[in-house]
Design a protein around this motif. Structure first.
Motif, PDB file in Angstrom:
ATOM      1  N   ILE A 217      22.118  -0.628 -25.712  1.00  0.00           N
ATOM      2  CA  ILE A 217      22.410  -1.078 -27.082  1.00  0.00           C
ATOM      3  C   ILE A 217      23.922  -1.239 -27.265  1.00  0.00           C
ATOM      4  CG2 ILE A 217      22.296  -0.446 -29.526  1.00  0.00           C
ATOM      5  CD1 ILE A 217      19.540   0.796 -28.959  1.00  0.00           C
ATOM      6  N   ILE A 220      24.994  -4.375 -25.307  1.00  0.00           N
ATOM      7  CA  ILE A 220      24.582  -5.642 -25.936  1.00  0.00           C
ATOM      8  C   ILE A 220      25.441  -5.951 -27.163  1.00  0.00           C
ATOM      9  CG2 ILE A 220      22.682  -6.783 -27.188  1.00  0.00           C
ATOM     10  CD1 ILE A 220      20.793  -5.023 -25.307  1.00  0.00           C
ATOM     11  N   THR A 221      25.716  -4.937 -27.962  1.00  0.00           N
ATOM     12  CA  THR A 221      26.451  -5.166 -29.206  1.00  0.00           C
ATOM     13  C   THR A 221      27.963  -5.104 -29.021  1.00  0.00           C
ATOM     14  OG1 THR A 221      26.405  -2.816 -29.740  1.00  0.00           O
ATOM     15  CG2 THR A 221      24.622  -4.176 -30.632  1.00  0.00           C
ATOM     16  N   VAL A 243      15.990   1.072 -36.472  1.00  0.00           N
ATOM     17  CA  VAL A 243      15.231  -0.057 -35.942  1.00  0.00           C
ATOM     18  C   VAL A 243      15.328  -0.112 -34.416  1.00  0.00           C
ATOM     19  CG1 VAL A 243      15.272  -2.572 -35.821  1.00  0.00           C
ATOM     20  CG2 VAL A 243      15.340  -1.449 -38.031  1.00  0.00           C
ATOM     21  N   LEU A 244      16.436   0.375 -33.873  1.00  0.00           N
ATOM     22  CA  LEU A 244      16.645   0.283 -32.424  1.00  0.00           C
ATOM     23  C   LEU A 244      16.651   1.648 -31.741  1.00  0.00           C
ATOM     24  CD1 LEU A 244      19.531  -2.377 -32.453  1.00  0.00           C
ATOM     25  CD2 LEU A 244      17.140  -2.790 -31.880  1.00  0.00           C
ATOM     26  N   PRO A 317       7.594  -1.779 -27.532  1.00  0.00           N
ATOM     27  CA  PRO A 317       8.132  -3.057 -28.010  1.00  0.00           C
ATOM     28  C   PRO A 317       9.647  -3.063 -28.157  1.00  0.00           C
ATOM     29  CG  PRO A 317       7.030  -1.879 -29.790  1.00  0.00           C
ATOM     30  CD  PRO A 317       6.708  -1.143 -28.517  1.00  0.00           C
ATOM     31  N   THR A 318      10.223  -1.931 -28.538  1.00  0.00           N
ATOM     32  CA  THR A 318      11.674  -1.892 -28.730  1.00  0.00           C
ATOM     33  C   THR A 318      12.394  -1.959 -27.387  1.00  0.00           C
ATOM     34  OG1 THR A 318      11.197  -0.440 -30.601  1.00  0.00           O
ATOM     35  CG2 THR A 318      13.504  -0.698 -29.991  1.00  0.00           C
ATOM     36  N   ARG A 320      11.273  -3.163 -24.694  1.00  0.00           N
ATOM     37  CA  ARG A 320      11.024  -4.508 -24.156  1.00  0.00           C
ATOM     38  C   ARG A 320      12.092  -5.486 -24.611  1.00  0.00           C
ATOM     39  NH1 ARG A 320       6.380  -6.496 -21.822  1.00  0.00           N
ATOM     40  NH2 ARG A 320       6.291  -8.675 -22.431  1.00  0.00           N
ATOM     41  N   CYS A 321      12.392  -5.466 -25.898  1.00  0.00           N
ATOM     42  CA  CYS A 321      13.440  -6.339 -26.432  1.00  0.00           C
ATOM     43  C   CYS A 321      14.786  -6.004 -25.820  1.00  0.00           C
ATOM     44  CB  CYS A 321      13.571  -6.155 -27.941  1.00  0.00           C
ATOM     45  SG  CYS A 321      12.338  -7.015 -28.847  1.00  0.00           S
ATOM     46  N   ILE A 322      15.083  -4.722 -25.787  1.00  0.00           N
ATOM     47  CA  ILE A 322      16.354  -4.289 -25.218  1.00  0.00           C
ATOM     48  C   ILE A 322      16.463  -4.784 -23.779  1.00  0.00           C
ATOM     49  CG2 ILE A 322      17.600  -2.221 -24.434  1.00  0.00           C
ATOM     50  CD1 ILE A 322      16.559  -0.830 -27.026  1.00  0.00           C
ATOM     51  N   TYR A 323      15.353  -4.680 -23.059  1.00  0.00           N
ATOM     52  CA  TYR A 323      15.320  -5.159 -21.672  1.00  0.00           C
ATOM     53  C   TYR A 323      15.596  -6.660 -21.596  1.00  0.00           C
ATOM     54  CZ  TYR A 323      13.512  -6.229 -17.023  1.00  0.00           C
ATOM     55  OH  TYR A 323      13.374  -6.692 -15.740  1.00  0.00           O
ATOM     56  N   GLY A 324      14.961  -7.420 -22.480  1.00  0.00           N
ATOM     57  CA  GLY A 324      15.172  -8.872 -22.498  1.00  0.00           C
ATOM     58  C   GLY A 324      16.633  -9.231 -22.747  1.00  0.00           C
ATOM     59  N   PHE A 325      17.246  -8.524 -23.683  1.00  0.00           N
ATOM     60  CA  PHE A 325      18.669  -8.771 -23.951  1.00  0.00           C
ATOM     61  C   PHE A 325      19.521  -8.389 -22.736  1.00  0.00           C
ATOM     62  CE2 PHE A 325      17.535  -8.787 -28.559  1.00  0.00           C
ATOM     63  CZ  PHE A 325      18.120 -10.009 -28.869  1.00  0.00           C
ATOM     64  N   LYS A 327      18.669  -8.509 -19.637  1.00  0.00           N
ATOM     65  CA  LYS A 327      18.498  -9.527 -18.605  1.00  0.00           C
ATOM     66  C   LYS A 327      19.400 -10.736 -18.897  1.00  0.00           C
ATOM     67  CE  LYS A 327      14.585  -9.808 -16.207  1.00  0.00           C
ATOM     68  NZ  LYS A 327      13.266 -10.152 -15.675  1.00  0.00           N
ATOM     69  N   ALA A 328      19.499 -11.079 -20.162  1.00  0.00           N
ATOM     70  CA  ALA A 328      20.379 -12.189 -20.547  1.00  0.00           C
ATOM     71  C   ALA A 328      21.842 -11.828 -20.271  1.00  0.00           C
ATOM     72  CB  ALA A 328      20.169 -12.524 -22.025  1.00  0.00           C
TER      73      ALA A 328
ATOM     74  N   MET B 223      24.990 -16.541 -25.566  1.00  0.00           N
ATOM     75  CA  MET B 223      24.498 -17.578 -24.647  1.00  0.00           C
ATOM     76  C   MET B 223      23.800 -18.678 -25.440  1.00  0.00           C
ATOM     77  SD  MET B 223      23.092 -14.962 -21.747  1.00  0.00           S
ATOM     78  CE  MET B 223      22.257 -16.137 -20.684  1.00  0.00           C
ATOM     79  N   PRO B 240      13.841 -13.346 -20.706  1.00  0.00           N
ATOM     80  CA  PRO B 240      14.248 -13.415 -22.123  1.00  0.00           C
ATOM     81  C   PRO B 240      13.329 -14.324 -22.946  1.00  0.00           C
ATOM     82  CG  PRO B 240      16.201 -13.453 -20.737  1.00  0.00           C
ATOM     83  CD  PRO B 240      15.015 -13.517 -19.795  1.00  0.00           C
ATOM     84  N   VAL B 243      10.026 -12.276 -23.327  1.00  0.00           N
ATOM     85  CA  VAL B 243      10.141 -10.968 -23.979  1.00  0.00           C
ATOM     86  C   VAL B 243      10.731 -11.097 -25.386  1.00  0.00           C
ATOM     87  CG1 VAL B 243      11.440  -8.813 -23.859  1.00  0.00           C
ATOM     88  CG2 VAL B 243      10.220  -9.614 -21.860  1.00  0.00           C
ATOM     89  N   LEU B 244      11.567 -12.114 -25.579  1.00  0.00           N
ATOM     90  CA  LEU B 244      12.243 -12.254 -26.869  1.00  0.00           C
ATOM     91  C   LEU B 244      11.799 -13.505 -27.631  1.00  0.00           C
ATOM     92  CD1 LEU B 244      15.889 -11.368 -25.708  1.00  0.00           C
ATOM     93  CD2 LEU B 244      14.321  -9.883 -26.974  1.00  0.00           C
ATOM     94  N   PRO B 317       7.507  -6.448 -34.204  1.00  0.00           N
ATOM     95  CA  PRO B 317       8.422  -5.560 -33.472  1.00  0.00           C
ATOM     96  C   PRO B 317       9.607  -6.289 -32.843  1.00  0.00           C
ATOM     97  CG  PRO B 317       6.385  -5.889 -32.239  1.00  0.00           C
ATOM     98  CD  PRO B 317       6.163  -6.489 -33.594  1.00  0.00           C
ATOM     99  N   ARG B 320      12.066  -7.304 -35.577  1.00  0.00           N
ATOM    100  CA  ARG B 320      12.690  -6.075 -36.050  1.00  0.00           C
ATOM    101  C   ARG B 320      13.897  -5.702 -35.200  1.00  0.00           C
ATOM    102  NH1 ARG B 320      10.661  -2.239 -39.554  1.00  0.00           N
ATOM    103  NH2 ARG B 320      11.531  -0.306 -38.817  1.00  0.00           N
ATOM    104  N   CYS B 321      13.719  -5.755 -33.892  1.00  0.00           N
ATOM    105  CA  CYS B 321      14.830  -5.458 -32.976  1.00  0.00           C
ATOM    106  C   CYS B 321      15.953  -6.460 -33.151  1.00  0.00           C
ATOM    107  CB  CYS B 321      14.373  -5.554 -31.529  1.00  0.00           C
ATOM    108  SG  CYS B 321      13.500  -4.124 -30.984  1.00  0.00           S
ATOM    109  N   PHE B 325      19.872  -5.694 -34.164  1.00  0.00           N
ATOM    110  CA  PHE B 325      21.064  -6.146 -33.438  1.00  0.00           C
ATOM    111  C   PHE B 325      21.961  -7.000 -34.340  1.00  0.00           C
ATOM    112  CE2 PHE B 325      18.686  -5.180 -29.440  1.00  0.00           C
ATOM    113  CZ  PHE B 325      19.648  -4.372 -28.865  1.00  0.00           C
ATOM    114  N   ARG B 332      30.273  -5.378 -36.897  1.00  0.00           N
ATOM    115  CA  ARG B 332      31.400  -5.640 -35.987  1.00  0.00           C
ATOM    116  C   ARG B 332      32.330  -6.686 -36.607  1.00  0.00           C
ATOM    117  NH1 ARG B 332      28.990  -7.925 -30.571  1.00  0.00           N
ATOM    118  NH2 ARG B 332      29.441  -9.860 -31.671  1.00  0.00           N
TER     119      ARG B 332
END
Lengths: 354, 354
Positions: A217, A220-221, A243-244, A317-318, A320-325, A327-328, B223, B240, B243-244, B317, B320-321, B325, B332
């Motif tokens: 997290i 990513i941010t 949420v995260l 699900p959370t 999973r999203c974190i993983y997708g981000f 990977k990007a 990206m 991505p 998953v996203l 879900p 939500r993620c 973010f 930020r």
């Protein structure tokens, strides 16, 4: 323990260097350290170390300073290693992978491989590639950084938990003995806390509660753990924490239970949310990596937890999203480092679509 | 339509300027444009416009160039406006909010407010603050950017869908008539496609399928849509895209159905995934905003869809993620722009905890 054990250290950054120092100070080990970015600096002047455990050292050198992993099999002048300690980043999606890095130094049936690395299932490729070698888990809670090449600051005391990554094909007692032996030689200085841990899964999952969540997290941010907490109004149900961070931690908890029967109490979530003192603006390692445009260890910290948990039927699900981000983000770093060519890939993709 | 209608334009960037130009070229409207960052440039030299609909114009000026929203109520020299067109970004979490920006120019019971803005529930604050004013929905599919102050490129033809944001407290026919009247004066050039749309929810949700998903994901990762597609191996279930992007779009689809009874076909997801030609490396507006360290419209593009969908019982879900973010990214930007003081907040938080 009359004769010193031969140790190869792969990854001589902050934690690796402190590990080498403590081993040599204990008097039972001779460490050959493989250095990369800091090789020239250390070869010339040794390490400059400012350590909360060992004090200040100037010009300290391990027994041997190498600029590549030695080839034990083909070079008879190199004596086999008793231990190979890996403290590198562990990034299976970017070659060379760890097993390929250390392979030349592994003597089958002899070298005990100690992975002082975070994440899940990191032992799997080693069990597969080196089926006759014992593999140990090391979980470190030391705080150490290499501030500049060869200059290491250790500002949080060395606590190391060691236990076997049990390989059912090998003798169980031998695996336990190897771990216990390492704990003994590592504890010899009396300055660090090194404990033998028969069930390494608990401590690995426990640490993952932090690492699988805060690390990505923040990466990513681009925000440290303090800022992410400040960005979360206490009474906002849709804050980044709510949420995260908290949902992801609870998903990791559920995975730990389903996958490894590891019970992490619910109260641990709040401990991990507030683990870092606010005033240190903690930037977890993965965030530091993205800042430096380096690759992130997201596969072992996030991906394996996700695959294991979902494989055991846990909804994540959370994560999973974190993983997708992640990977990007990793792809972005690959582009930066020239490992992917967007223009070429785009043209290929257009052909496939057309 | 003998006399020209008086139009106030708030937000004279790419889309706003093209909207003003087309209205004036049609001959039925006199546009007073409120300019901010480009005021000095345009006041001196007018707009330089390169338009696929209207050709090239050098030194074009709307009827009136203003540097602030005029105060109709207190300044008797200002005639009331028939239409107030808002083409600014719409960011309710960063003051001043839209209703406060336009309030001085709104004549109760007279000015029709047209929001050419994306997202969900953007009419709510206007219905509340201006209960006697008709509010219209505008959904634009034009491609237009302000390349430098006063220099506008329109490279994709102006298609505008207009319909009432029905306010049950006002006469229904009057709301329809206002929308139809606007369509008429906007269509007068014969160079653009402007349609009256009685049910604005369909088109708004349809556009949200793209905007609630690609916009924030590109903003968070830095990206563009091409790179995110290239970073997704076609056969990778955890890419991505898989998953996203696709899950989030399907969540928005489900919300559209549950909230507004809008049926967006499943096939639309792939259309939206591949909406941008690969070779244009499309950076959605929200990504451009983060690049420029500007605030993002995540509340109306993501937050409202999430709240509405979850309120209607839809599990979202992934969105939500994404929302979590976005909230971090916005904070930020607030720090960057001096709207939050981390040091002060940290000290306050420490006191609360201690």
């Amino acid at each position: 323990m009359a004769e010193k054990v031969r140790v190869l250290l792969v990854g001589s950054g902050g934690i690796g260097t402190m590990t080498a120092l403590n081993l040599e100070q204990g008097g039972h080990a001779a460490v050959s350290a493989v250095l990369r970015s800091n090789y020239a600096a250390v070869k010339e002047k040794g390490f400059t170390i400012d350590s909360c455990d060992h004090g200040k050292l100037d010009g300290w050198r391990p027994a041997e300073i190498l600029n590549k992993v030695p080839d034990v099999a083909s070079d008879p002048s190199v004596m086999p290693f008793d231990y190979i300690i890996c403290t590198t980043k562990n990034i299976p999606d970017v070659p060379p992978v760890l097993v390929d890095i250390i392979r030349p130094a592994v003597t089958p049936g002899k070298s005990v491989i100690l992975l002082i690395q975070n994440g899940l299932n990191i032992e799997k490729p080693l069990h597969k590639e080196f089926p006759t070698n014992i593999v140990l888990s090391g979980v470190s809670f030391m705080g150490a950084d290499e501030l500049s090449p060869g200059h290491v600051l250790e500002n949080d005391t060395d606590r190391l938990s060691v236990g076997p990554f049990f390989n059912p094909a090998l003798d169980i007692e031998a695996q336990i003995a190897a771990a216990e032996h390492f704990v003994k030689i590592y504890s010899a200085t009396g300055k660090v806390q090194c404990s033998y841990d028969r069930d390494v899964q608990f401590i690995r999952w426990r640490k993952l509660l932090y690492n699988a969540v805060w690390n990505p997290i923040c990466a990513i941010t681009g925000m440290d753990t303090t800022r992410l907490r400040l960005a979360s109004e206490v009474d906002d149900p849709a804050s980044p924490l709510n949420v995260l961070v908290r949902p992801a931690m609870n998903e990791v908890r559920a995975a730990a239970k389903a996958v490894a029967d590891v019970e992490l109490p619910e109260s641990l979530v709040e401990v991990m949310v507030d683990a870092d003192p606010l005033e240190i603006w903690c930037a977890p390692s993965m965030m530091q990596d993205t800042r430096k445009k380096r690759f992130i260890e997201y596969e072992y910290l996030v991906g394996e937890a996700l695959r294991a948990g979902e494989g055991a039927g846990v909804a994540m699900p959370t994560l999973r999203c974190i993983y997708g981000f992640c990977k990007a983000v990793q792809w972005r770093t690959k582009e930066y480092n020239g490992l992917v060519d967007p223009q070429k890939l785009m043209e290929e993709r257009k052909k496939t679509q057309g």
